[in-house]
Design a protein around this motif. Structure first.
Motif, mmCIF file in Angstrom:
data_model
loop_
_atom_site.group_PDB
_atom_site.id
_atom_site.type_symbol
_atom_site.label_atom_id
_atom_site.label_comp_id
_atom_site.label_asym_id
_atom_site.label_seq_id
_atom_site.Cartn_x
_atom_site.Cartn_y
_atom_site.Cartn_z
ATOM 1 N N ALA A 1 0.831 -1.205 0.000
ATOM 2 C CA ALA A 1 0.000 0.000 0.000
ATOM 3 C C ALA A 1 0.866 1.255 0.000
ATOM 4 O O ALA A 1 0.594 2.218 -0.742
ATOM 5 C CB ALA A 1 -0.932 -0.008 1.205
ATOM 6 N N PHE B 1 0.993 3.880 -3.067
ATOM 7 C CA PHE B 1 0.551 5.249 -2.780
ATOM 8 C C PHE B 1 1.684 6.256 -2.943
ATOM 9 O O PHE B 1 1.508 7.304 -3.570
ATOM 10 C CB PHE B 1 -0.009 5.317 -1.359
ATOM 11 C CG PHE B 1 -0.574 6.652 -0.997
ATOM 12 C CD1 PHE B 1 -1.875 6.988 -1.354
ATOM 13 C CD2 PHE B 1 0.173 7.585 -0.290
ATOM 14 C CE1 PHE B 1 -2.403 8.223 -1.022
ATOM 15 C CE2 PHE B 1 -0.350 8.825 0.039
ATOM 16 C CZ PHE B 1 -1.641 9.142 -0.326
ATOM 17 N N ASP B 2 2.850 5.918 -2.398
ATOM 18 C CA ASP B 2 3.926 6.897 -2.310
ATOM 19 C C ASP B 2 4.900 6.824 -3.481
ATOM 20 O O ASP B 2 5.534 7.817 -3.825
ATOM 21 C CB ASP B 2 4.688 6.687 -0.992
ATOM 22 C CG ASP B 2 5.646 7.828 -0.698
ATOM 23 O OD1 ASP B 2 5.252 8.985 -0.903
ATOM 24 O OD2 ASP B 2 6.786 7.549 -0.286
ATOM 25 N N GLY C 1 2.190 5.630 -7.412
ATOM 26 C CA GLY C 1 1.249 6.709 -7.705
ATOM 27 C C GLY C 1 1.929 7.984 -8.164
ATOM 28 O O GLY C 1 1.436 8.672 -9.067
ATOM 29 N N THR D 1 -1.896 7.990 -10.674
ATOM 30 C CA THR D 1 -2.862 7.340 -9.779
ATOM 31 C C THR D 1 -3.640 6.231 -10.477
ATOM 32 O O THR D 1 -4.095 5.294 -9.830
ATOM 33 C CB THR D 1 -3.849 8.385 -9.231
ATOM 34 O OG1 THR D 1 -4.467 9.073 -10.331
ATOM 35 C CG2 THR D 1 -3.135 9.396 -8.347
ATOM 36 N N ALA E 1 -1.654 3.057 -10.097
ATOM 37 C CA ALA E 1 -1.763 2.582 -8.707
ATOM 38 C C ALA E 1 -3.142 1.980 -8.449
ATOM 39 O O ALA E 1 -3.261 0.928 -7.795
ATOM 40 C CB ALA E 1 -1.493 3.734 -7.743
ATOM 41 N N SER E 2 -4.196 2.601 -8.970
ATOM 42 C CA SER E 2 -5.554 2.083 -8.776
ATOM 43 C C SER E 2 -5.748 0.747 -9.483
ATOM 44 O O SER E 2 -6.415 -0.153 -8.957
ATOM 45 C CB SER E 2 -6.584 3.092 -9.304
ATOM 46 O OG SER E 2 -6.512 4.300 -8.577
ATOM 47 N N ARG F 1 -4.003 -1.863 -7.432
ATOM 48 C CA ARG F 1 -4.803 -2.100 -6.217
ATOM 49 C C ARG F 1 -5.982 -3.013 -6.529
ATOM 50 O O ARG F 1 -6.292 -3.931 -5.762
ATOM 51 C CB ARG F 1 -5.288 -0.762 -5.666
ATOM 52 C CG ARG F 1 -6.175 -0.879 -4.424
ATOM 53 C CD ARG F 1 -6.637 0.475 -3.949
ATOM 54 N NE ARG F 1 -7.412 1.143 -4.981
ATOM 55 C CZ ARG F 1 -7.827 2.418 -4.904
ATOM 56 N NH1 ARG F 1 -7.520 3.151 -3.848
ATOM 57 N NH2 ARG F 1 -8.525 2.964 -5.878
ATOM 58 N N MET G 1 -4.414 1.783 1.804
ATOM 59 C CA MET G 1 -4.347 2.884 0.830
ATOM 60 C C MET G 1 -5.398 3.945 1.131
ATOM 61 O O MET G 1 -5.157 5.139 0.954
ATOM 62 C CB MET G 1 -4.523 2.337 -0.584
ATOM 63 C CG MET G 1 -3.285 1.625 -1.118
ATOM 64 S SD MET G 1 -3.377 1.260 -2.880
ATOM 65 C CE MET G 1 -3.147 2.889 -3.580
ATOM 66 N N LEU H 1 -4.019 5.966 4.016
ATOM 67 C CA LEU H 1 -2.939 6.872 3.625
ATOM 68 C C LEU H 1 -3.469 8.182 3.027
ATOM 69 O O LEU H 1 -2.747 9.184 2.995
ATOM 70 C CB LEU H 1 -2.012 6.176 2.620
ATOM 71 C CG LEU H 1 -1.089 5.110 3.233
ATOM 72 C CD1 LEU H 1 -0.448 4.270 2.130
ATOM 73 C CD2 LEU H 1 -0.014 5.750 4.097
ATOM 74 N N GLN H 2 -4.714 8.165 2.563
ATOM 75 C CA GLN H 2 -5.304 9.379 1.991
ATOM 76 C C GLN H 2 -5.415 10.492 3.030
ATOM 77 O O GLN H 2 -5.423 11.677 2.670
ATOM 78 C CB GLN H 2 -6.702 9.064 1.436
ATOM 79 C CG GLN H 2 -6.746 8.003 0.360
ATOM 80 C CD GLN H 2 -6.348 8.521 -1.009
ATOM 81 O OE1 GLN H 2 -6.269 9.726 -1.222
ATOM 82 N NE2 GLN H 2 -6.090 7.612 -1.923
ATOM 83 N N THR I 1 4.426 6.429 8.026
ATOM 84 C CA THR I 1 3.288 5.659 7.502
ATOM 85 C C THR I 1 2.654 4.781 8.571
ATOM 86 O O THR I 1 1.441 4.841 8.816
ATOM 87 C CB THR I 1 3.725 4.799 6.307
ATOM 88 O OG1 THR I 1 4.261 5.653 5.283
ATOM 89 C CG2 THR I 1 2.551 4.005 5.758
#
Length: 287
Positions: free
Chosen positions: A87, A91-92, A95, A100, A103-104, A107, A174, A177-178, A203
């Motif tokens: 994750a 994300f980091d 992404g 994104t 990454a999506s 995921r 994830m 993390l938003q 994190t």
């Protein structure tokens, strides 16, 4: 104010009635049946604590809980640890470098096993792990009976469950993390912190509530796991992959020993309640 808040309780009545009908009443009936000797038909005969006394001396029962510990590792601890790293990387790193959308998409790929029906995923894995024509043996040039060898069966099921469970923590982490303030990462980058140091010091502490939720829900899922065991091994070979939920099912439906199966299910339910309470207490102290 009391009159206004009193109206809110009316909206809880349907859920409360459903909870009573689906969970509380069946559980109390199960507890009552655990004090009887009953084949499922006819009149139950009251035997008191005999089923629980028998349970304490039953080697298969304790062995099934040992297997459950292995499944907790495979379904809660390992997916949580790997999910945290994945994750954070998605994300980091992914992404930011690839966008994104990438990454999506990744995921969603990790989460796909959670969407598949357990029966379908189990049948496919059964084909892949078949000793004669399975893809795993064919690809690696092996001749192993992954699900039929008592020494390999539990480890194989654990590996399958890691694959099956991994997407859940990835999605939860994830989402967590938003809400982390980006300024923390920016300050760490200015100080020259590596990706691993940011992961360990920013994190993990920031998404600790999500980690507790994932560990709790995955541990409960591991304690009551049934579908994958039923589809892949039926508790075998021998008792190599027997778990309490499947052991209870065997006594209920195959041996027609409803009282003993109810005792197993009652003990399992109480253990889940205790584990949930301990998790929540630890989380309260951490907060």
């Amino acid at each position: 104010m009391r009159v206004r808040t009193r109206g809110y309780w009316l909206y809880l009545v349907p859920s409360l009635l459903l909870f009573l009908a689906v969970i509380v009443v069946p559980f109390l009936m199960n507890v009552g049946a655990s004090f009887t000797r009953w084949s499922g038909v006819g009149t139950p005969r009251w035997i008191g604590l005999d089923n629980y006394t028998r349970l304490l001396a039953d080697e298969r029962f304790w062995q099934s809980f040992q297997h459950n510990v292995g499944l907790i590792v495979a379904m809660a601890i390992v997916p949580t640890a790997i999910g945290l790293v994945l994750a954070a990387a998605l994300f980091d790193y992914i992404g930011k470098r690839f966008g994104t959308r990438t990454a999506s998409a990744l995921r969603a790929m990790y989460y796909l096993p959670q969407v598949l029906p357990v029966a379908v995923a189990g049948v496919v894995w059964g084909w892949m792990l078949h000793p004669s024509y399975g893809a795993v043996n064919q690809i690696f040039g092996l001749d192993l009976d992954w699900l039929g060898d008592p020494d390999l069966a539990l480890a194989t099921v654990m590996a399958v469950m890691v694959w099956f469970q991994l997407g859940y923590p990835v999605v939860i982490f994830m989402a967590g993390l938003q809400r982390v303030d980006p300024s923390y990462y920016e300050a760490a980058e200015i100080d020259g912190a590596s990706w691993w140091r940011k992961f360990w010091h920013i994190t993990i502490p920031q998404i600790r509530p999500e980690i507790f939720v994932v560990l709790l829900t995955c541990t409960i899922a591991a304690l009551k796991v049934f579908g994958p065991i039923f589809v892949l091994t039926r508790g075998g070979p021998g008792n190599a992959t027997m778990v309490p939920s499947y052991f209870s099912y065997l006594n209920f439906f195959q041996k027609s020993n409803v009282g003993y199966g109810s005792a197993i299910a009652t003990v399992l339910a109480l253990i889940i309640i205790v584990v949930t309470f301990l998790f929540l207490r630890v989380q309260e102290r951490e907060q």
